[in-house]
Design an enzyme around this catalytic site. Sequence first.
Site, PDB file in Angstrom:
ATOM      1  N   ASP A 136     -76.648 -75.226  -9.055  1.00 13.50           N
ATOM      2  CA  ASP A 136     -76.061 -74.036  -8.703  1.00 13.50           C
ATOM      3  C   ASP A 136     -74.885 -74.450  -7.590  1.00 13.50           C
ATOM      4  O   ASP A 136     -75.179 -75.455  -7.152  1.00 13.50           O
ATOM      5  CB  ASP A 136     -76.774 -72.895  -8.116  1.00 13.50           C
ATOM      6  N   GLU A 139     -72.105 -53.892  -5.598  1.00  9.86           N
ATOM      7  CA  GLU A 139     -73.543 -54.909  -5.720  1.00  9.86           C
ATOM      8  C   GLU A 139     -72.954 -56.141  -6.735  1.00  9.86           C
ATOM      9  O   GLU A 139     -72.350 -55.760  -7.767  1.00  9.86           O
ATOM     10  CB  GLU A 139     -74.828 -53.874  -6.648  1.00  9.86           C
TER      11      GLU A 139
END
Length: 693
Positions: A243, A457
Amino acid sequence: MNKNIIEDYKKKAKELVSQMTLTEKISQMQHYAIEIERLNIPSYNWWNEALHGVARAGVATMFPQAIALASTFDNEMIYRVGEIISKEGRAKYNEARKRGDRGLYKGLTFWAPNINIFRDPRWGRGHETFGEDVYLTKTMGESIIKGIQGEDECFLKAAACAKHFAVHSGPEEGRHGFCAKVSLDDLNNIYFKAFKHVVEVAEVEGIMGAYNSINGELCCGSKKLLNDILRKEWGFDGYVVSDCGAISDFHNFHKVTHSADESAALAVKAGCDLNCGHMFQNLLAAFNKGLITEEEIDVSVTRLILTRLKLGTLEGQKTPFDDLGFKDIATDENRNFAIEVAKKSLVLLKNEDNMLPIKREKIKSIAVIGPNANSRNALIGNYTGTPKNYITILEGIFEEAGKEGIDVHYSEGCHMYRDFVEPCVMGEVDDRISEAIMLCENCDMVILCLGLDFIMEGEEGDSNNPYGGADKKDLHLPKSQERLIQKLAKVNPNLVLVNISGSAIDLSIEEDKIKAIVQVFYPGAEGGKAVAEMLFGKYSPSGRLPVTFYKDSDKLPSFEDYSMEGRTYLYVDCDNVLYPFGYGLSYADFEYKQAKVLNKKRENNKTIIDIQVKVCNKSSIVSDEVVQVYLKNEKRHELCAYKRVKFMAKEEKCIDLNIEVLDLESIVLYIGGGQPDFMTRKLTGKNHLELHL
């Protein structure tokens, strides 16, 4: 791909790597791989995104967000979504390459899908996933991966990448140094299962490691995770990427190494081949210090060159996809298909007194109110490209109402989360509510468009939710929206709530004030058309919830607790369920008449069961139905098969489904339009068929 061709590519990859200098090898292990002209290896940027359409590289077809794709329960359609993504991705790659652009977001290695389990509804990134169920996640993941990668014998159309391996689902704050403590049972039966499936069945080309650690094992730096389990046990044969920024977390946050050199060496030795970021530029120093060998570096570089050969990205390679280009990007056909996907994703949660569809003989005026009514952000979700066109919900309602001769009036009603709509200097609390009340008093019905958007979100760093960071602090609508509902409910009883969000919202406060509720999971750039057509009865809603809607977030376990106990439909306290996983209403009425076993056989330590169920559409309305099969053992019931089927009016069909089970002791199958729980029976008034095996 043909196995013999892959073996030829492996030989070629080893040959190319053997001719590289150590510096050249290391240059291929960062997401921007530089050109090696003498070996005919062009520069290549590995980092590209395609969660629900080709992202961050200009115009492309923007499908509904991943959580919305999951609510369709339609594997064949999701496969086609993947096909279109890779077709447009190839077209954009070809056009960029013609113009010498090999930069960021221009490659063919898409770092999607996100197949983490949406275990907690407060997680901001949950809308990137296929929901809370392992079976739904793994089958959806398989479908979109196969669609993206294609079926050519010699080349991948594009390379999918399953992320984030593993046990990654919030909180966003602290994710860079977080250690998820997980039981062996949850690890194998919940968190690992979808990854194992897409490796073994979908043959996904890439795996992205997570930021966190698991029981002390670094996700991007664990030999146990990346080599012993992923490669040896599951047979993964692709590349592993970190990542973005995860390697620097080793020394900055996890504190398991002391320097960038140590972190880079640890990651590669563990099995991480590619660094999203620039930490692997420290590999030369690590080599000079004896922290890593050139042979260990060779293993990773060979894997990376192999993927590039499979994609046909080296000089002199010709692929069947080379003619794709401008004419294939964001076509009318693709965009219209995206609207069809959106239609299948909408979930009707409540329809008291058959409030929907809108009846033109009774309704002459509609008030459309709310901060999401005319919002483009509420359509697209995160990890998005640039849509060619938008159709907001308000725009869709205007178009449909015009056809019916119905007047439409609009008010924003309130800000999404602030107390006022106008800027701070001039704003007053609830400065749009009186306007909204005026509309309510003068219109026959009210469509409230509330909820969240990807700004509210999402991922750490991308979202700026002012009261919860990228995650949600609780499951309630923002206070500004709650006040709006309270005021309007006193004026007009004919309220329809269109809730737009990427996650479960606690609607228990609002439910008794609203006659109909539609859940919309970020429906794509032109999704407003799909919503409007459903409201006006142009088609019947047929989506199903891929997550549980809870009554009270206070009853959920701690967000940081990675035990499954108390969350998702498998482990939740039934008293805390507002709308259950797998639930969704229809304008049609379906009856499940009969179920029987057609065949049973034993294969690879599993029992394969073929069943048939007879279903009848009792109504005069054409509609899809999502047939669901749940396997019940001593502990709980769990989804094990599903199929979306279209029914004409009054049509009866026999539907075949295939189920895999480990053993046949004390097993019962429940078949129906949702899960066999108390709340589904209460909300639908329907029981399930049972098959005892």
